[in-house]
Design an enzyme around this catalytic site. Structure first.
Site, PDB file in Angstrom:
ATOM      1  N   SER A 293       0.855  -1.178   0.000  1.00  0.00           N
ATOM      2  CA  SER A 293       0.000   0.000   0.000  1.00  0.00           C
ATOM      3  C   SER A 293       0.891   1.227   0.000  1.00  0.00           C
ATOM      4  CB  SER A 293      -0.907   0.027   1.238  1.00  0.00           C
ATOM      5  OG  SER A 293      -1.671   1.218   1.271  1.00  0.00           O
ATOM      6  N   VAL A 294       0.461   2.253  -0.701  1.00  0.00           N
ATOM      7  CA  VAL A 294       1.252   3.480  -0.748  1.00  0.00           C
ATOM      8  C   VAL A 294       1.021   4.345   0.490  1.00  0.00           C
ATOM      9  CG1 VAL A 294       1.256   3.484  -3.267  1.00  0.00           C
ATOM     10  CG2 VAL A 294      -0.516   4.782  -2.051  1.00  0.00           C
ATOM     11  N   ARG A 295       0.233   3.843   1.452  1.00  0.00           N
ATOM     12  CA  ARG A 295      -0.076   4.642   2.639  1.00  0.00           C
ATOM     13  C   ARG A 295       1.126   4.867   3.535  1.00  0.00           C
ATOM     14  NH1 ARG A 295      -2.930   2.695   6.424  1.00  0.00           N
ATOM     15  NH2 ARG A 295      -2.859   0.502   5.812  1.00  0.00           N
ATOM     16  N   THR A 296       2.098   3.934   3.532  1.00  0.00           N
ATOM     17  CA  THR A 296       3.242   4.046   4.449  1.00  0.00           C
ATOM     18  C   THR A 296       4.549   3.795   3.706  1.00  0.00           C
ATOM     19  OG1 THR A 296       3.424   1.710   5.091  1.00  0.00           O
ATOM     20  CG2 THR A 296       1.730   3.015   6.213  1.00  0.00           C
ATOM     21  N   ASP A 395      -7.931   0.529   0.348  1.00  0.00           N
ATOM     22  CA  ASP A 395      -7.208  -0.351   1.263  1.00  0.00           C
ATOM     23  C   ASP A 395      -8.189  -0.714   2.367  1.00  0.00           C
ATOM     24  OD1 ASP A 395      -5.201  -1.806   2.425  1.00  0.00           O
ATOM     25  OD2 ASP A 395      -3.776  -0.148   2.586  1.00  0.00           O
TER      26      ASP A 395
END
Length: 548
Positions: A293-296, A395
């Site tokens: 995921s591009v979140r972190t 997500d």
């Protein structure tokens, strides 16, 4: 062709299908409810895999006293979903999760406990500890208790059935399904149908799904007139590729700061971390961000592994080396007991040997667009579980997939049963079904088998971690080349699903959640809208977008 009749037909024997069948029969005992399973009931489907250290189901009981409640849970779903989770569906899960779990407990489900109450753990995407587990077998235990309950109340179960298409009557109402039962054609008429067929991991070369998970449910629903949403968002993450077992590496194992090397013995992660981001920081973040995921900053680890594999610096089994031999045995047993024991039984001692880690497709966030009662918008057709879309967004919090199966399995089962009561006559066998039977039993040719294998390779390379426009167009071109010549329903479904996934990913020109476009690496506010795909008037996919 073998013809059967029932009031409610449930397709899929995992947690969602089992719950839907149970609720349909429990709410209206006079109805004939039939559950068809691709393999053997209790062992087939993704729910029944023991594939990780901690497979959990979320419910905001607040057993750990950290302030969890339905409102906090609701906000976590919206935040993790990147603005693309349906608030109405998320609200239903937040408000009903505890009740649905309590019902499972009343059926005999026992969670890991201490101090007189179940233990809750905090998984990725959650701000509170709300995931309940039965070790790594939570999904299997859910199906076990529901199977026992279904048999006791008279749900008819038919095993070894692969449903390949839905059938509609002259009024456009779904009235049954056709498929194969031990390689022989079968047609089941029904007053209502519930799809609970799971995702499509098996269409990719690397996955942790059983053989039946090929996206047939999406293909069937699409042809029947349902809409598909958020199809560009699905979960890919690190898993063991050698020894050859289906097991995900997440949470505690990353906190042990493993050493990652390619086939040349090089520690490669440092080459993919931008300035100011340390390798140790990325690995630590991975403990709370299992799927890519591009979140972190954990995204750099998945990108690094993927690019090493694509560059030919992986092992013969498409992996990189994962080494925790610096960790003492007692620490491993304490921090990751299921992982340690599972791999020990597979012949690997983590205190002395490296394993090989690859990237595998695990779970899908998108699927059939449903309302709060699992209705698909097509009369007579309902859906629940991983085959559906809308609740998870770009997500999802870890532990949300299983509770989704219970909340919407409950609602879809009851809504379908209520609908079936209003249908006076069971549908008669349409003439077209007789024509379909010859296509269903047609074996996959050698040429079609090659096409299946090539599509699996292509999908893995172009549709998983790193996506670019040219790669996505290669997928669409391949499908366009092979679809006109396709005469086999199995290959046809797989190509259709690939086309829908690639089209959704190509349309979204940004990066968000589990969708990473290397040519559009940033998240854009203008793209905070859902991509919806349905069958157009020409039979080809039509794309629309909307905002909540």
């Amino acid at each position: 062709m073998n013809e059967l009749r029932c009031d409610v037909l449930v397709i899929g024997g995992g947690a969602a299908g089992s719950r839907a069948a149970y609720e349909a029969k429990r709410s209206h005992p006079q109805l004939e409810v039939t559950l068809v399973v691709a393999g053997k009931y209790g062992t087939s489907g993704s729910t029944n895999l023991i594939a990780s250290e901690s497979l959990g189901i979320n419910a905001p009981f607040n057993y750990m006293g950290d302030g969890d409640d339905p409102d906090v849970y609701f906000q976590d779903m919206l935040d993790t979903g990147g603005g693309l989770s349906d608030p109405d569906l998320c609200r239903v899960i937040a408000d009903e999760a505890c009740t649905r779990v309590e019902e499972l407990m009343a059926l005999g489900l026992e969670f890991d406990s201490e101090a007189g109450h179940p233990v809750q753990r905090k998984l990725s995407g959650c701000t509170k500890a709300r995931s309940l587990t039965c070790g790594g077998a939570t999904g299997r235990e859910i199906v076990r208790v529901l199977k026992k309950a279904n048999i006791s109340i008279g749900v008819q179960v038919i095993e070894d059935v692969r449903i390949l298409d839905l059938v509609k009557d002259d009024n456009g109402r779904v009235c049954g399904a056709v498929g194969l039962n031990e390689k022989k054609p079968i047609f089941i008429t029904a007053r209502a149908v519930i799809l609970a067929t799971g995702g499509a991991g098996r269409i990719f070369r690397k996955n942790v799904n059983p053989p039946s998970i090929e996206g047939d449910g999406w293909a069937m629903a699409y042809r029947a007139g349902a809409r598909l949403v958020n199809m560009e968002f699905f979960q890919v993450g690190p898993a063991v590729v050698k020894p050859k077992v289906q097991f995900i590496i997440h949470s505690h194992m990353w906190r042990l700061q493993p050493k990652l090397t390619n086939v040349h013995g090089e520690e490669f992660l440092k080459h993919y971390c931008p300035e100011g981001v340390e390798v140790a920081e990325v690995i630590e973040a991975k403990a709370m961000s299992y799927p890519f995921s591009v979140r972190t900053v954990a995204k750099y680890l998945d990108i690094a592994i993927f690019k090493e594999l694509m560059a030919g610096r992986g092992t013969l089994d498409d992996g990189v080396y994962f080494d925790v031999t610096h960790v003492e045995e007692e620490v491993l047993k304490q921090r990751a007991p299921i992982t340690y024991d599972f791999l020990k039984r597979a012949g690997v001692d983590l205190t002395r040997e490296k394993i090989e880690l690859g990237l595998v497709v695990q779970n899908f966030n998108g699927g059939i667009l449903i309302d709060v009662n699992g209705f698909t918008g097509v009369e007579g057709l309902y859906a629940a579980g991983e085959v559906t879309g809308g609740v998870h967004g770009a997500d999802r919090p870890g532990g949300n997939n299983l509770i989704d199966t219970q909340v919407f399995g409950y609602r879809a089962g009851r809504a379908a049963a209520e609908y079936a009561l209003g249908q006076k006559e069971k549908s008669k066998l349409p003439v077209i079904v007789q024509d379909m039977s010859s296509e269903l039993v047609k074996p996959v040719t050698e040429e079609e088998q090659v096409a299946l294998q090539r599509s699996a390779d292509l999908y893995y390379r172009e549709l998983t971690i790193v996506r670019r426009a040219e790669g996505l167009r290669r997928v669409l071109d391949y499908i366009s080349e092979h679809k006109p010549n396709n005469q086999n329903n199995i290959l046809g479904n797989r190509l259709l699903v690939g086309q829908i996934l690639a089209l959704a990913a190509l349309t979204r020109e940004e990066s968000r959640g589990t969708h990473y476009r290397e040519d559009f690496p940033d998240s854009e506010p203008a793209w905070q809208q859902r991509i919806i795909i349905s069958q157009g008037t020409n039979g080809e996919p039509a794309v629309t977008a909307d905002k909540f």
